[in-house]
Scaffold this motif. Structure first.
Motif, PDB file in Angstrom:
ATOM      1  N   GLN A  53     112.146 -10.234  78.888  1.00  0.00           N
ATOM      2  CA  GLN A  53     111.662  -9.213  77.968  1.00  0.00           C
ATOM      3  C   GLN A  53     110.169  -9.424  77.763  1.00  0.00           C
ATOM      4  N   TRP A  54     109.427  -8.349  77.628  1.00  0.00           N
ATOM      5  CA  TRP A  54     107.963  -8.439  77.560  1.00  0.00           C
ATOM      6  C   TRP A  54     107.513  -9.382  76.457  1.00  0.00           C
ATOM      7  N   ASP A  55     108.276  -9.409  75.342  1.00  0.00           N
ATOM      8  CA  ASP A  55     107.786 -10.190  74.197  1.00  0.00           C
ATOM      9  C   ASP A  55     108.080 -11.682  74.347  1.00  0.00           C
ATOM     10  N   HIS A  56     108.801 -12.047  75.404  1.00  0.00           N
ATOM     11  CA  HIS A  56     109.035 -13.470  75.632  1.00  0.00           C
ATOM     12  C   HIS A  56     108.486 -13.937  76.979  1.00  0.00           C
TER      13      HIS A  56
ATOM     14  N   SER B 182     114.497  -6.491  68.668  1.00  0.00           N
ATOM     15  CA  SER B 182     113.439  -5.825  69.429  1.00  0.00           C
ATOM     16  C   SER B 182     113.889  -4.423  69.818  1.00  0.00           C
ATOM     17  N   SER B 183     115.149  -4.316  70.314  1.00  0.00           N
ATOM     18  CA  SER B 183     115.592  -3.010  70.786  1.00  0.00           C
ATOM     19  C   SER B 183     115.817  -2.046  69.621  1.00  0.00           C
TER      20      SER B 183
ATOM     21  N   ASN C 299     114.689 -14.293  80.005  1.00  0.00           N
ATOM     22  CA  ASN C 299     113.379 -14.429  79.364  1.00  0.00           C
ATOM     23  C   ASN C 299     112.400 -13.391  79.885  1.00  0.00           C
TER      24      ASN C 299
ATOM     25  N   TYR D 129     117.271 -11.780  68.356  1.00  0.00           N
ATOM     26  CA  TYR D 129     115.881 -11.344  68.467  1.00  0.00           C
ATOM     27  C   TYR D 129     115.775 -10.180  69.454  1.00  0.00           C
ATOM     28  N   MET D 130     116.558 -10.260  70.567  1.00  0.00           N
ATOM     29  CA  MET D 130     116.538  -9.165  71.539  1.00  0.00           C
ATOM     30  C   MET D 130     117.067  -7.890  70.900  1.00  0.00           C
TER      31      MET D 130
ATOM     32  N   SER E   9     118.464 -16.001  70.071  1.00  0.00           N
ATOM     33  CA  SER E   9     117.746 -15.224  71.091  1.00  0.00           C
ATOM     34  C   SER E   9     118.323 -13.829  71.217  1.00  0.00           C
TER      35      SER E   9
END
Ligand SMILES: Cc1cc2nc3c(=O)[nH]c(=O)nc-3n(C[C@H](O)[C@H](O)[C@H](O)COP(=O)(O)OP(=O)(O)OC[C@H]3O[C@@H](n4cnc5c(N)ncnc54)[C@H](O)[C@@H]3O)c2cc1C
Length: 336
Positions: A270-273, A31-32, A268, A27-28, A24
């Motif tokens: 973050q917009w994508d999750h 994303s950043s 959880n 993945y964060m 996770s």
């Protein structure tokens, strides 16, 4: 002599984050770093090249390889997929109770789950913006169901806090919001935000904080109906000879802050999750099965690719049959 300093690649950095903090966190970080973007999928690709009848070798029958096989074969290409494992799907994979798996190092594990239980060793969530995968799940008959991203009744844990005793997610969240709400309300009332928030807006903010933080009529987060309505009661209201509820004790602000367990909430957001997130009914392996129904006949399993040679005539791929040990070659016009 000084060792030469090797530059660190993005991949190295992401691997380190993944190893230290888990998928996770990786993945964060991706994303950043703009490495994990929302899909701009509007529909399957329209492959209208003039290479109909040309051959394509696809290496790996993960979701990417099988999507390519599906679309290229539809566009008229002759497709063969070489896959190392004796199954398709790559990391999209589910282990059911009774399944055994032998790791590359030779250790064999057997899943002793109750019937119906399973684990996804790789991916498990299909976020709402994965439009491409959602499209193929619909098309390939892979049933989806909502994935429960947050379980407020789950426990969060820090071995160094609360004597190592796990705490309910909802207790930590309610108490963190409550204490932060109370502190902010005190700042508003003390005029500390006067430069930023007008008197009228301050009134609105106080009302919002009372609701957000479950504060009482005096703008305090204390044991009582407001806080217990959020975190839960020691004795719930209603029923029995005595229907009088017993409120629960919020964790004090100092203990809560020092526990570090506030790190466990909101991960959880973050917009994508954000909800809604999906999962295939029966696990991520169902995605592999859906693709296998469509392109399984193009896949040669147990085929470990060891070399790729390309020249002006096309591509020759060398692979080893992992069952027989035989070394084979496959030729095609293109290789993916
Ligand atoms: C722990 C974990 C959790 C994840 N969670 C999520 C999630 O919740 N949601 C999400 O969307 N994504 C998640 N991901 C990412 C997701 O798994 C990948 O993006 C996706 O599986 C990549 O698919 P792929 O087809 O590109 O690669 P893979 O699935 O890796 O497929 C590659 C295929 O190539 C084969 N192969 C490799 N080398 C050879 C060779 N030499 N010869 C022949 N075949 C070969 C492999 O056996 C495999 O089948 C997660 C990943 C991990 C590791």
């Amino acid at each position: 002599m000084n060792e030469p300093i090797m530059p660190m690649t993005k991949r190295d950095l992401l691997s380190m984050i993944g190893t230290a903090a888990g998928a996770s966190a990786m993945y964060m970080a991706m994303s950043s770093m703009d490495q994990a973007k929302a899909s701009d999928f509007k529909g399957p690709p329209k492959l209208e090249g003039d290479n109909k009848g040309a051959s394509v070798l696809i290496l790996g029958a993960g979701v990417a390889g099988m999507t390519a096989a599906l679309e290229l074969s539809r566009a008229g290409y002759k497709v063969q997929v070489l896959e190392y494992n004796d199954r398709v799907g790559g990391r999209s994979w589910t282990l059911q109770g009774g399944d055994t798996y032998t790791e590359l190092g030779g250790a064999t594990q057997t899943c002793r789950f109750a019937p119906g239980n399973y684990i996804n060793p790789g991916p498990w969530r299909i976020p709402w913006h994965h439009h491409g995968l959602i499209h193929y799940c619909h098309e390939l008959g892979v049933a989806l169901e909502p994935f429960m991203q947050v379980n407020y009744n789950a426990y969060v844990h820090n071995t160094k806090a609360f004597g190592g005793k796990p705490q309910r997610y909802r207790h930590i969240q309610a108490d963190f919001y409550g204490h932060v709400g109370e502190l902010l309300a005190r700042s508003v009332n003390a005029g500390a935000l006067a430069q930023t928030v007008s008197k009228e807006d301050g009134e609105i903010l106080l009302e919002a904080l009372r609701s957000w933080g479950a504060l009482d009529r005096n703008m305090r987060y204390v044991k009582g109906a407001a806080s217990s309505g959020r975190r839960g009661y020691d004795k719930e209201p209603g029923g029995g000879l005595s229907a009088v509820p017993e409120p629960s004790d919020p964790i004090d602000v100092q203990t809560l802050l020092r526990s570090g367990l506030w790190r466990s909430i909101g991960g959880n957001l973050q917009w994508d999750h954000l909800s809604t997130i999906f999962q295939p009914v029966g696990g991520m392996g169902q995605v592999a099965k859906g693709f296998e129904r469509a392109v399984g006949h193009m896949v040669r399993k147990n085929s470990k690719v060891t070399a790729i040679h390309q020249d002006e005539k096309g591509v020759i791929v060398t692979y080893k049959d992992t069952k027989s040990g035989a070394v084979m070659k496959a030729a095609a016009d293109y290789c993916l």
